[in-house]
Design a protein around this motif. Structure first.
Motif, PDB file in Angstrom:
ATOM      1  N   GLN A   1       0.830  -1.196   0.000  1.00  0.00           N
ATOM      2  CA  GLN A   1       0.000   0.000   0.000  1.00  0.00           C
ATOM      3  C   GLN A   1       0.870   1.254   0.000  1.00  0.00           C
ATOM      4  O   GLN A   1       1.847   1.347   0.739  1.00  0.00           O
ATOM      5  N   ILE A   2       0.525   2.243  -0.838  1.00  0.00           N
ATOM      6  CA  ILE A   2       1.241   3.515  -0.798  1.00  0.00           C
ATOM      7  C   ILE A   2       0.357   4.639  -0.278  1.00  0.00           C
ATOM      8  O   ILE A   2       0.856   5.714   0.043  1.00  0.00           O
ATOM      9  N   ALA A   3      -0.949   4.413  -0.174  1.00  0.00           N
ATOM     10  CA  ALA A   3      -1.854   5.441   0.340  1.00  0.00           C
ATOM     11  C   ALA A   3      -3.247   4.842   0.479  1.00  0.00           C
ATOM     12  O   ALA A   3      -3.540   3.761  -0.045  1.00  0.00           O
ATOM     13  N   VAL A   4      -4.107   5.575   1.177  1.00  0.00           N
ATOM     14  CA  VAL A   4      -5.518   5.226   1.298  1.00  0.00           C
ATOM     15  C   VAL A   4      -6.281   5.957   0.193  1.00  0.00           C
ATOM     16  O   VAL A   4      -6.107   7.162   0.003  1.00  0.00           O
ATOM     17  N   HIS A   5      -7.098   5.220  -0.555  1.00  0.00           N
ATOM     18  CA  HIS A   5      -7.924   5.863  -1.583  1.00  0.00           C
ATOM     19  C   HIS A   5      -9.201   6.385  -0.925  1.00  0.00           C
ATOM     20  O   HIS A   5     -10.066   5.609  -0.514  1.00  0.00           O
ATOM     21  N   ASP A   6      -9.291   7.700  -0.775  1.00  0.00           N
ATOM     22  CA  ASP A   6     -10.445   8.327  -0.128  1.00  0.00           C
ATOM     23  C   ASP A   6     -10.792   9.617  -0.873  1.00  0.00           C
ATOM     24  O   ASP A   6     -10.505  10.718  -0.403  1.00  0.00           O
ATOM     25  N   PRO A   7     -11.394   9.502  -2.059  1.00  0.00           N
ATOM     26  CA  PRO A   7     -11.665  10.700  -2.865  1.00  0.00           C
ATOM     27  C   PRO A   7     -12.697  11.626  -2.262  1.00  0.00           C
ATOM     28  O   PRO A   7     -12.730  12.815  -2.599  1.00  0.00           O
ATOM     29  N   ASP A   8     -13.553  11.120  -1.368  1.00  0.00           N
ATOM     30  CA  ASP A   8     -14.566  11.976  -0.755  1.00  0.00           C
ATOM     31  C   ASP A   8     -14.000  12.804   0.390  1.00  0.00           C
ATOM     32  O   ASP A   8     -14.545  13.842   0.748  1.00  0.00           O
ATOM     33  N   GLY A   9     -12.931  12.334   0.981  1.00  0.00           N
ATOM     34  CA  GLY A   9     -12.265  13.115   2.015  1.00  0.00           C
ATOM     35  C   GLY A   9     -12.836  12.914   3.401  1.00  0.00           C
ATOM     36  O   GLY A   9     -13.978  12.502   3.580  1.00  0.00           O
ATOM     37  N   ASP A  10     -12.023  13.183   4.373  1.00  0.00           N
ATOM     38  CA  ASP A  10     -12.379  13.112   5.788  1.00  0.00           C
ATOM     39  C   ASP A  10     -11.826  14.369   6.442  1.00  0.00           C
ATOM     40  O   ASP A  10     -10.613  14.593   6.429  1.00  0.00           O
ATOM     41  N   HIS A  11     -12.711  15.222   6.965  1.00  0.00           N
ATOM     42  CA  HIS A  11     -12.300  16.520   7.510  1.00  0.00           C
ATOM     43  C   HIS A  11     -11.580  17.357   6.445  1.00  0.00           C
ATOM     44  O   HIS A  11     -10.657  18.110   6.764  1.00  0.00           O
ATOM     45  N   GLY A  12     -12.013  17.193   5.203  1.00  0.00           N
ATOM     46  CA  GLY A  12     -11.433  17.975   4.116  1.00  0.00           C
ATOM     47  C   GLY A  12     -10.159  17.406   3.531  1.00  0.00           C
ATOM     48  O   GLY A  12      -9.629  17.931   2.559  1.00  0.00           O
ATOM     49  N   VAL A  13      -9.647  16.312   4.106  1.00  0.00           N
ATOM     50  CA  VAL A  13      -8.407  15.708   3.626  1.00  0.00           C
ATOM     51  C   VAL A  13      -8.739  14.662   2.570  1.00  0.00           C
ATOM     52  O   VAL A  13      -9.451  13.697   2.845  1.00  0.00           O
ATOM     53  N   THR A  14      -8.230  14.872   1.370  1.00  0.00           N
ATOM     54  CA  THR A  14      -8.532  14.002   0.243  1.00  0.00           C
ATOM     55  C   THR A  14      -7.299  13.200  -0.155  1.00  0.00           C
ATOM     56  O   THR A  14      -6.197  13.732  -0.180  1.00  0.00           O
ATOM     57  N   SER A  15      -7.522  11.928  -0.466  1.00  0.00           N
ATOM     58  CA  SER A  15      -6.431  11.070  -0.905  1.00  0.00           C
ATOM     59  C   SER A  15      -6.903  10.260  -2.106  1.00  0.00           C
ATOM     60  O   SER A  15      -7.914   9.564  -2.032  1.00  0.00           O
ATOM     61  N   ILE A  16      -6.171  10.379  -3.201  1.00  0.00           N
ATOM     62  CA  ILE A  16      -6.548   9.718  -4.451  1.00  0.00           C
ATOM     63  C   ILE A  16      -5.434   8.770  -4.866  1.00  0.00           C
ATOM     64  O   ILE A  16      -4.267   9.158  -4.925  1.00  0.00           O
ATOM     65  N   VAL A  17      -5.789   7.529  -5.141  1.00  0.00           N
ATOM     66  CA  VAL A  17      -4.828   6.560  -5.659  1.00  0.00           C
ATOM     67  C   VAL A  17      -5.244   6.216  -7.088  1.00  0.00           C
ATOM     68  O   VAL A  17      -6.358   5.745  -7.326  1.00  0.00           O
ATOM     69  N   PHE A  18      -4.347   6.476  -8.027  1.00  0.00           N
ATOM     70  CA  PHE A  18      -4.608   6.259  -9.451  1.00  0.00           C
ATOM     71  C   PHE A  18      -3.773   5.079  -9.925  1.00  0.00           C
ATOM     72  O   PHE A  18      -2.554   5.055  -9.759  1.00  0.00           O
ATOM     73  N   ARG A  19      -4.435   4.083 -10.515  1.00  0.00           N
ATOM     74  CA  ARG A  19      -3.749   2.886 -10.979  1.00  0.00           C
ATOM     75  C   ARG A  19      -4.078   2.641 -12.448  1.00  0.00           C
ATOM     76  O   ARG A  19      -5.227   2.786 -12.862  1.00  0.00           O
ATOM     77  N   THR A  20      -3.097   2.251 -13.205  1.00  0.00           N
ATOM     78  CA  THR A  20      -3.320   1.905 -14.600  1.00  0.00           C
ATOM     79  C   THR A  20      -2.172   1.056 -15.127  1.00  0.00           C
ATOM     80  O   THR A  20      -1.042   1.160 -14.631  1.00  0.00           O
ATOM     81  N   ARG A  21      -2.464   0.218 -16.096  1.00  0.00           N
ATOM     82  CA  ARG A  21      -1.435  -0.540 -16.792  1.00  0.00           C
ATOM     83  C   ARG A  21      -0.918   0.237 -18.002  1.00  0.00           C
ATOM     84  O   ARG A  21       0.223   0.058 -18.421  1.00  0.00           O
ATOM     85  N   ARG A  22      -1.772   1.052 -18.580  1.00  0.00           N
ATOM     86  CA  ARG A  22      -1.453   1.760 -19.813  1.00  0.00           C
ATOM     87  C   ARG A  22      -0.348   2.785 -19.574  1.00  0.00           C
ATOM     88  O   ARG A  22      -0.366   3.489 -18.567  1.00  0.00           O
ATOM     89  N   PRO A  23       0.617   2.908 -20.480  1.00  0.00           N
ATOM     90  CA  PRO A  23       1.721   3.851 -20.257  1.00  0.00           C
ATOM     91  C   PRO A  23       1.325   5.298 -20.535  1.00  0.00           C
ATOM     92  O   PRO A  23       0.339   5.572 -21.224  1.00  0.00           O
ATOM     93  N   PHE A  24       2.126   6.211 -19.993  1.00  0.00           N
ATOM     94  CA  PHE A  24       1.927   7.640 -20.223  1.00  0.00           C
ATOM     95  C   PHE A  24       2.602   8.074 -21.527  1.00  0.00           C
ATOM     96  O   PHE A  24       3.685   7.584 -21.872  1.00  0.00           O
ATOM     97  N   HIS A  25       1.947   9.002 -22.198  1.00  0.00           N
ATOM     98  CA  HIS A  25       2.587   9.707 -23.305  1.00  0.00           C
ATOM     99  C   HIS A  25       3.510  10.742 -22.671  1.00  0.00           C
ATOM    100  O   HIS A  25       3.054  11.598 -21.902  1.00  0.00           O
ATOM    101  N   PRO A  26       4.806  10.715 -22.930  1.00  0.00           N
ATOM    102  CA  PRO A  26       5.743  11.564 -22.181  1.00  0.00           C
ATOM    103  C   PRO A  26       5.470  13.059 -22.322  1.00  0.00           C
ATOM    104  O   PRO A  26       5.546  13.798 -21.334  1.00  0.00           O
ATOM    105  N   GLN A  27       5.143  13.519 -23.509  1.00  0.00           N
ATOM    106  CA  GLN A  27       4.935  14.950 -23.707  1.00  0.00           C
ATOM    107  C   GLN A  27       3.658  15.423 -23.020  1.00  0.00           C
ATOM    108  O   GLN A  27       3.641  16.469 -22.365  1.00  0.00           O
TER     109      GLN A  27
END
Length: 421
Positions: A258-284
């Motif tokens: 685990q690298i973080a808790v996925h909590d997009p709705d937030g708790d006391h205003g604190v938001t944590s988003i975990v983004f996962r994908t297999r597809r590679p990034f376009h560098p530019q």
């Protein structure tokens, strides 16, 4: 006639008692809060020895070392170093002092109190190349978070040099970078609050620390003007929480941790988003999106891969306005099978459990932490930076020719390690 068989009675095997003094490493960016926590722990145990280092003169090669109990200063020594830097201080004085005290006072545990700009992971790294483990055991890494200053320091754009806390002329670390590293490496976090601390601020602080280090135990001190020293010590010392085999933070995802808790709705205003994908990034496209991606983010971390550099696992790190991308080494899919033994068992197991027939172990895992982050906007931005279906269909040979602002930034050699140290 009844025959009776006898079964020999064997005594249970008792594990050997570890008699090495236990070391608690205490860090934090607020000197007053760290000092208060250290004093409380010393009061709770008259035999406990605290070791402190003053790095005010480190750039001139001078370090002051103090060893004390709750009532007595046992040593106060000025140490002259050949080279004035944190790693030299750890190697030439801190670790030898721990070894010496363990032999001189074997009945006393040790409290290593780090200066504000020293990151606890640096201590752990120094221990890997030292015989200190033969004399002491590192029980827990504890970070003290001051409710009055933590959020301001985390959001600060200051460098250590702006506060005259840099350990060397080439020490360009940001304040926020040090603050998050102290919390993230911890096994235990002491939430140091004050009588006038708003209870809602205390809850928000707890939520933020949990998003930064969900693997750490939290110990709040409460809002009283008095601290129960015995209770604090019971929750902080001799917990056995430290695992010396765990990887550095940016290598956690490679081992499937685990690298973080996925909590997009937030708790006391604190938001944590975990983004996962297999597809590679376009560098530019990724490069063009980085500023917007980090604009309202307090902390970003994780791993990713670029289509144009498919052999390289990249570390992503953001704090205090400073963004860095660095190499974590090769993806296993880019190595011959006989070289996989260069990595940890945990990494090979994680790769095997989640192996993709096309991408292998290549995968992006990014965490973004902040206050009131827009989950849909950020994830939409990240997805827009990935290769499209048409670009994927062009094949990996074509990916290497994509315009790449990062070309040449992450060289790999046969000596490149395959995971973060």
């Amino acid at each position: 006639m009844v025959s009776v068989s006898t079964v020999p009675i064997t005594s249970a095997v008792t594990a050997p008692v570890d008699r090495r003094p236990a070391v608690t490493v205490l860090s934090g960016f607020s000197p007053s809060a760290v000092q208060a926590a250290a004093s409380a722990l010393l009061v709770a145990d008259p035999e406990l020895l605290a070791i402190r280092h003053d790095l005010t003169g480190i750039r001139d090669g001078l370090v002051s070392r103090t060893v004390l109990t709750a009532t007595t200063v046992l040593e106060h020594t000025l140490v002259e170093l050949l080279h004035g830097c944190v790693s030299c201080t750890l190697r030439e004085d801190v670790l030898p002092t721990l070894i010496r005290l363990a032999h001189e006072r074997p009945g006393s545990d040790l409290l290593l109190v780090l200066p504000p700009a020293v990151e606890p992971e640096a201590v752990a790294a120094a221990c890997e190349h030292s015989p200190v483990g033969e004399s002491v055991r590192f029980d827990s890494y504890v970070t003290v978070v001051d409710a009055d200053t933590f959020l301001d320091d985390l959001a600060s754009a200051d460098d250590l040099s702006d506060r005259n806390l840099h350990a060397a002329d080439d020490d360009h670390r940001a304040v926020a970078e040090v603050v998050v590293h102290q919390v993230e490496f911890s096994d235990t976090v002491i939430l140091w609050t004050h009588p006038d601390t708003d209870p809602l601020e205390s809850e928000r602080l707890s939520a933020l620390v949990h998003r930064l280090a969900p693997w750490s135990a939290q110990v709040p001190t409460g809002n009283s003007d008095r601290v129960d020293c015995t209770a604090l010590a019971a929750r902080v010392r001799r917990t056995g929480r430290h695992d010396p085999t765990r990887p550095g933070l940016l290598g956690r995802a490679l081992e499937g941790r685990q690298i973080a808790v996925h909590d997009p709705d937030g708790d006391h205003g604190v938001t944590s988003i975990v983004f996962r994908t297999r597809r590679p990034f376009h560098p530019q496209r990724l490069n063009e999106a980085l500023e917007e991606l980090t604009e309202n983010t307090l902390r970003g971390r994780g791993q990713l891969w670029l289509a144009s550099q498919p052999d390289t696992a990249l570390a992503f790190e953001f704090a205090g306005g400073g963004l860095s991308l660095g190499t974590l080494g090769y993806w296993l899919a880019a190595l011959p099978a006989e070289r996989w033994t260069e990595t940890s068992d945990e990494r090979r197991l994680a790769a095997d459990l989640d192996w993709d027939p096309y991408y292998g172990d290549r995968r992006t895992v990014l965490a973004l932490i902040g206050l009131h982050l827009d989950h849909h906007a950020l994830t939409g931005l990240l997805r827009s930076c990935l290769l499209t279906d048409a670009e994927l269909a062009d094949g990996s040979d074509a990916w290497r020719d994509l315009p790449d602002p990062f070309a040449g930034c992450f060289p790999l050699t046969d000596d490149t390690t395959t995971e973060e140290n």
